[in-house]
Design an enzyme around this catalytic site. Structure first.
Site, PDB file in Angstrom:
ATOM      1  N   HIS A  90       0.827  -1.206   0.000  1.00 20.96           N
ATOM      2  CA  HIS A  90       0.000   0.000   0.000  1.00 20.96           C
ATOM      3  C   HIS A  90       0.865   1.261   0.000  1.00 20.96           C
ATOM      4  O   HIS A  90       0.641   2.195  -0.780  1.00 20.96           O
ATOM      5  CB  HIS A  90      -0.918  -0.041   1.231  1.00 20.96           C
ATOM      6  CG  HIS A  90      -1.941   1.043   1.268  1.00 20.96           C
ATOM      7  ND1 HIS A  90      -2.735   1.271   2.368  1.00 20.96           N
ATOM      8  CD2 HIS A  90      -2.314   1.989   0.366  1.00 20.96           C
ATOM      9  CE1 HIS A  90      -3.538   2.279   2.122  1.00 20.96           C
ATOM     10  NE2 HIS A  90      -3.296   2.738   0.924  1.00 20.96           N
ATOM     11  N   GLU A  93       2.461   1.650  -3.293  1.00 21.13           N
ATOM     12  CA  GLU A  93       1.511   2.203  -4.279  1.00 21.13           C
ATOM     13  C   GLU A  93       1.508   3.731  -4.213  1.00 21.13           C
ATOM     14  O   GLU A  93       1.501   4.415  -5.241  1.00 21.13           O
ATOM     15  CB  GLU A  93       0.116   1.648  -4.004  1.00 21.13           C
ATOM     16  CG  GLU A  93      -0.988   2.252  -4.855  1.00 21.13           C
ATOM     17  CD  GLU A  93      -2.249   2.546  -4.048  1.00 21.13           C
ATOM     18  OE1 GLU A  93      -2.704   3.710  -4.075  1.00 21.13           O
ATOM     19  OE2 GLU A  93      -2.763   1.625  -3.399  1.00 21.13           O
ATOM     20  N   HIS A  94       1.534   4.292  -3.006  1.00 21.66           N
ATOM     21  CA  HIS A  94       1.533   5.746  -2.838  1.00 21.66           C
ATOM     22  C   HIS A  94       2.853   6.365  -3.278  1.00 21.66           C
ATOM     23  O   HIS A  94       2.869   7.342  -4.037  1.00 21.66           O
ATOM     24  CB  HIS A  94       1.278   6.096  -1.366  1.00 21.66           C
ATOM     25  CG  HIS A  94      -0.159   6.058  -0.973  1.00 21.66           C
ATOM     26  ND1 HIS A  94      -0.854   7.165  -0.551  1.00 21.66           N
ATOM     27  CD2 HIS A  94      -1.049   5.039  -0.936  1.00 21.66           C
ATOM     28  CE1 HIS A  94      -2.108   6.829  -0.270  1.00 21.66           C
ATOM     29  NE2 HIS A  94      -2.242   5.530  -0.487  1.00 21.66           N
ATOM     30  N   GLU A 166       4.216   9.803   2.728  1.00 21.89           N
ATOM     31  CA  GLU A 166       3.107   8.930   2.360  1.00 21.89           C
ATOM     32  C   GLU A 166       2.943   7.748   3.323  1.00 21.89           C
ATOM     33  O   GLU A 166       1.839   7.253   3.504  1.00 21.89           O
ATOM     34  CB  GLU A 166       3.302   8.405   0.937  1.00 21.89           C
ATOM     35  CG  GLU A 166       3.288   9.490  -0.124  1.00 21.89           C
ATOM     36  CD  GLU A 166       1.946  10.197  -0.212  1.00 21.89           C
ATOM     37  OE1 GLU A 166       0.896   9.512  -0.151  1.00 21.89           O
ATOM     38  OE2 GLU A 166       1.938  11.433  -0.343  1.00 21.89           O
ATOM     39  N   GLU A 197      -4.707   7.049   6.935  1.00 20.37           N
ATOM     40  CA  GLU A 197      -5.766   6.388   6.172  1.00 20.37           C
ATOM     41  C   GLU A 197      -6.186   5.098   6.868  1.00 20.37           C
ATOM     42  O   GLU A 197      -7.384   4.821   7.034  1.00 20.37           O
ATOM     43  CB  GLU A 197      -5.283   6.074   4.753  1.00 20.37           C
ATOM     44  CG  GLU A 197      -6.319   5.328   3.923  1.00 20.37           C
ATOM     45  CD  GLU A 197      -5.776   4.799   2.605  1.00 20.37           C
ATOM     46  OE1 GLU A 197      -6.516   4.064   1.933  1.00 20.37           O
ATOM     47  OE2 GLU A 197      -4.631   5.109   2.249  1.00 20.37           O
TER      48      GLU A 197
END
Length: 1025
Positions: A90, A93-94, A166, A197
């Site tokens: 994840h 990905e950022h 991030e 998040e």
């Protein structure tokens, strides 16, 4: 027609024919731009041709789906089995999207959003793979985005500062504040976009249940999104190593879709892939736990649901395996079996588990999951008492036994197949993204995507097996009539959130103690963290002024000044206004009707969602809901009833509200569809002895998921609540679908469960709504979308239908034009680990000359101010400005935000920032491109004509607004910023999240089932009982 025109038309038609002509593609074994064709197949039922290739040098897999669709799609995915729960896939990905070798600017992904006309740009971290898709109708745009996506994924920079921004970091809340110099440990906190998040995600009890269930049934497949408890263990070095290992063409799958030439795609992609040698492909397929030895049970703690009864805080489900997803026909058949057991109020599982009162709603994992190699069927319940929790599995197994004994009715199976036929005919705007979503997960788990696309082959083989008799029952016997299953239970624990906070504190103290050892003292350790934060802020601020010349961009000059006209025809049918949109629909007709209510009493408005649920639940005097559901599936693509609220494009604050009814069907079945819809609305049996229990059940369904529905889109709820104080129009909208509606529903449930008299009063009000819900009056309007050849017959059918409608007007209230006082500074105390904010201000109607500049302003603020200040620096998952041109509202929102006070300061400074900035031509052009992404995005055929029908926005209004938008200047933006954001009328703000000391001067409210705690809209609550 001139000769060259004839030749041109012939060439276009020939090109279209060759697009899906399988013979026009290289033969199997032939090479093209460094790729070798492995397989090709024409799929006539989907009007497409699929070509599967492999890159010779790297073995990268490639699937091209050619279809006459101008909305072209690209996607690249990598197998990313997570090695642990740190969320490395994840966070990668950022950070992958934060800069690359060819495009070394900070955050090219977000920088490309306003430089493109894409109608879809995203990145997804799934359980075992990560995908980067986009969609656009513009060929140059496609090539621009393809270049950026390929370089981002295959040549990322992965700077440590991007990882810290991030992923996660430790630092003082505000490194610039004077007290940050003192170096207090309590002022240091964990930051990072992904960290915040995922803190927000675990505030969503549905997500938490699902992810903990996945960890139990797939322990070999770690949490790819990341658990905040472990995210802070991830290092930058581990991230870089994971990228090198997994983001390689040999470990990738590429997909292109649409009407652009395969050869062009292969050349551009091949040029990039040729720079790589053959790497290692991760072909490992993670399997669920072995259940062959018998049942397994897992119980974990979870949060308390304040909208559920205190003694019903259990969520429990049981899961069985159903073979292998590479067996495509059997997996398809398992999907039908799952639907027969679970779909609809009349399904055996719904009746046995929810209608029986055992629980209030299905668990989020309920259904058939075919994303992995082993299909898993799960059935479960939320809102269960401790005493009843063991009975859930028993009830599920009894449904299996009873279904096996009785068999499945052919009518239900035929209804399911009819739905598939309609799905094939229905022309959607995002078909290509759907193709990618359907194939990519199973492709990564060893399933041939060509078999997934061969729709008729699969359906025909299913029909062959089904016609032999007992096929679905044999699948039940094979996979479900055993005790080889996992039961997963989550128990609501009052101290759950406090324990998470304590764990975070312990982790922070451990990190700080390591830094103290490294630096010699706490003061020096915190000083070092402060310096790192200041350096990151400096980098972020420099990026706001960086040269973006290396990034490709479309030009505003390439956008047509003329809006594409999709003509509608208006007529009167039996004195009712009808809007017709005649277009190619593959033999389907789409129907929509609006019945507007003037000065509707507030207590009835609050009941509209319950009324709509009731007419799709209770059944009629002569048919149960199960029978109605079967008929709906056999005759239609679905029918629905819902509340609507639309604003006037010409007069601020003017609005319409009421009920809308819609459905679609094959042309020949439109009479049946209209009769079904009318009968359900007018003849639902509220006097049935079963109605009171069913209505309570519907109220429980809504309230049980209330906290999670807010957590999923808290910024929208915050904005609606903020806007409610601006005008009666927005106040009505908040009553219809906002936090006020959720609290009113909770109040109704509480009253219904404690007072038979109040429940009886509620039912009488629902019957009152039924009497005027659909009626032939001056307030009724209809829209039909159909083939030109079907219009006349549809008009005949419509006339007959209208003639049979009752003629009753809705009741009015003398107080309906007033609105109750709503706070302009509301704080909803909710059990979330992050915050959601919404600030609203009323502006101008759609036809006003300031409307287009306000939309440009919203784009400029989002990309040049809110995103860098609130997401990059503040760590929120998202922040945006938006202009609702038809509603006349300008809004600022943040999503999963750890620092709401900083966000509010940014919001308050937005007007001055926008007013004083000298906006460049590039910034203006990017803002306009960002708006045209939505304006010119393809729409599904059933949506054509809807904007005019719903809001009265004419083609001429849209054309004028389009021209004004293209002509907006920097001065226009400065002026609207001054007029509306700096000098404008009253602003209204709302925050959702955990109450802290600084919220004392806010109007604090609490949503709850408990009458003593519920403080949101208490006046409304009393009118609903």
């Amino acid at each position: 027609m001139a000769a060259d025109d004839i030749v041109g038309c012939y060439q276009v038609d020939k090109a279209r024919r060759s697009l899906t002509n399988v013979e026009s593609y290289p033969k199997v074994g032939e090479q093209l731009h460094g790729f070798t064709v492995q397989e090709k197949k024409h799929v006539p039922e989907l009007h497409l041709t699929a070509v599967r290739l492999k890159h010779d040098k790297t073995d990268a897999d490639y699937l091209h789906v050619a279809r006459e669709d101008k909305n072209n799609v690209f996607g690249v995915g990598f197998k990313t089995n997570p090695p642990d729960a740190t969320g490395v896939p994840h966070i990668l990905e950022h950070t992958t999207l934060c800069g690359s070798e060819k495009y070394p600017v900070r955050d090219p992904f977000f920088k490309m959003l306003p430089r493109s006309l894409s109608n879809f740009m995203n990145a997804f971290t799934s359980a075992d793979h990560t995908t980067y898709p986009f969609a656009t109708t513009n060929q140059q745009d496609f090539q621009n985005l393809l270049s950026v996506y390929l370089d981002a994924t295959l040549h990322p920079l992965l700077k440590e500062e991007d990882f810290r921004q991030e992923g996660w970091r430790l630092g003082p809340e505000d490194p610039r504040a004077s007290d940050a110099l003192d170096g207090k440990p309590e002022d240091v906190l964990f930051k990072g976009v992904v960290y915040n998040e995922m803190k927000g995600q675990i505030s969503d009890a549905n997500y938490l249940y699902y992810i903990k269930y996945r960890e139990s049934i797939f322990p070999a497949l770690n949490n790819s999104g990341g658990d905040p408890q472990y995210i802070t263990d991830l290092t930058h070095k581990q991230l870089v190593e994971f990228s090198k290992r997994n983001y390689h063409p040999s470990n990738a799958k590429f997909l292109t879709y649409g009407d652009m030439p395969l050869s062009t795609h292969l050349k551009q992609i091949g040029d990039v892939l040729d720079g790589f040698g053959k790497g290692e492909a991760d072909t490992s397929v993670k399997l669920p736990i072995d259940l062959s030895r018998g049942p397994s049970n897992v119980t974990v703690p979870g949060p308390i649901d304040t909208f559920a009864d205190a003694d019903k805080q259990y969520k429990t489900s049981t899961s069985w395996y159903l073979g292998d997803t590479s067996e495509v026909v059997e997996t398809f058949s398992a999907g039908i079996l799952s639907s027969l057991l679970l779909d609809g109020y009349g399904s055996p599982m719904y009746r046995a588990l929810i209608e029986s009162g055992l629980g209030s709603s299905f668990t989020p994992n309920t259904g058939l999951d075919t994303s992995g190699r082993v299909p898993v069927l799960s059935v479960g319940l939320t809102g269960v008492s401790e005493e009843d929790a063991p009975k859930v599995k028993e009830a599920i197994q009894k449904v299996y036994q009873d279904s096996l004994s009785a068999g499945f009715s052919d009518e239900k199976v035929q209804g399911f197949l009819h739905q598939l036929e309609l799905a094939l005919r229905h022309k959607t705007a995002n078909f290509g993204i759907g193709v990618m979503e359907k194939t990519i997960s199973s492709w990564f788990n060893g399933v041939d995507p060509m078999k997934e696309l061969a729709w008729n082959d699969v359906i025909n083989e299913f029909k062959r097996r089904y016609q032999q008799g007992g096929y679905l029952e044999s699948l039940m016997q094979k996979y479900l009539m055993n005790d080889r299953c996992l039961t997963f239970t989550m128990v609501g624990t009052p101290t759950f959130h406090q324990e998470l906070d304590q764990q975070e504190m312990v982790r922070k103290e451990k990190k700080l103690s390591q830094l103290v050892e490294q630096h010699g003292s706490m003061e020096k350790a915190i000083s070092s963290l402060r310096e790192q934060e200041l350096q990151l802020l400096k980098t972020q601020e420099e990026a706001q002024h960086a040269d973006l010349g290396c990034l490709p961009s479309l030009r505003v000059e390439d956008i047509s000044r003329e809006k594409e006209r999709k003509p509608v025809r208006e007529s009167k049918v039996d004195d009712v206004d009808v809007v017709w949109r005649e277009a190619p629909t593959n033999g389907l007709t789409y129907f929509q009707a609006l019945n507007a209510f003037e000065d509707l009493p507030d207590d009835l408005r609050l009941l509209m969602p319950l009324f709509n649920d009731s007419v799709m639940r209770l059944g009629t005097a002569n048919k149960t809901m199960e029978q109605w559901e079967d008929l709906i599936k056999l005759k239609t693509g679905g029918v629905s009833s819902s509340a609507f609220h639309t604003s006037s494009p010409t007069e601020l604050g003017k609005f319409n509200e009421g009920l809308q009814f819609s459905g679609f069907a094959l042309d020949k079945n439109i009479p049946d569809m209209l009769e079904i819809l009318t009968t359900l609305i007018t003849e639902t049996d509220f006097t049935s002895p079963y109605a009171p229990a069913m209505i309570q059940e519907l109220l429980r369904l809504t309230t049980n998921g209330a906290l999670d529905s807010v957590a999923a889109s808290g910024h929208r709820f915050a904005l609606n609540a903020a806007a409610a104080g601006l005008s009666r129009s927005f106040w009505v909208q908040e009553q219809q679908s906002g936090l006020a509606q959720l609290q009113a529903t909770a109040n109704l449930l509480r009253d219904a469960e404690t007072s038979p008299e109040r429940l009886a009063e509620l039912i009488e009000k629902l019957r009152l709504i039924q009497s005027f819900a659909i009626s032939k009056s001056s307030s009724l309007r209809v829209r039909m979308v159909c083939e030109p050849s079907s219009a006349h017959q549809n008009e005949v059918v419509l006339q007959k239908w209208l003639a049979g409608l009752p003629q009753i007007r809705s009741p009015t209230s003398v107080d309906a034009r007033s609105m109750q006082q709503v706070s302009s500074k509301a704080f909803y105390d909710m059990p979330y680990k992050v915050y959601y904010s919404g600030l609203a201000m009323q502006t101008v109607p759609f036809v006003h000359k300031s409307s287009a500049p306000l939309s440009v302003l919203s784009q400029l603020l989002t990309h040049n101010y809110l995103h860098p200040e609130i997401r990059e620096k503040g760590g929120a998952y998202g922040a945006a400005a938006s202009n609702g041109p038809v509603k006349g509202i300008f809004a600022l929102t943040s999503y999963r935000d750890p620092n709401p006070l900083n966000t509010l300061k940014v919001f308050q400074n937005s007007g001055i920032f926008a007013r004083d900035r000298s906006w460049s031509e590039r910034e203006l052009n990017e803002a306009k491109l960002g708006i045209f992404q939505g304006l010119d995005a393809p729409v599904s055929v059933d949506e054509e004509g809807s904007r005019y029908f719903m809001s009265g926005v004419t083609h001429e209004m849209d054309q004028r607004w389009r021209e004004q938008l293209l002509d907006v200047t920097a001065r226009d933006v400065n002026e609207v910023a001054q007029t509306f954001l700096v000098d404008g009328p009253r602003q209204s703000v709302c925050l959702l999240g955990e109450k802290k000391d600084w919220a004392e001067d806010w109007d604090v409210r609490k949503l709850s089932m408990n009458a003593g705690e519920a403080e949101a809209y208490p006046e409304d609550a009393s009118t609903t009982a």
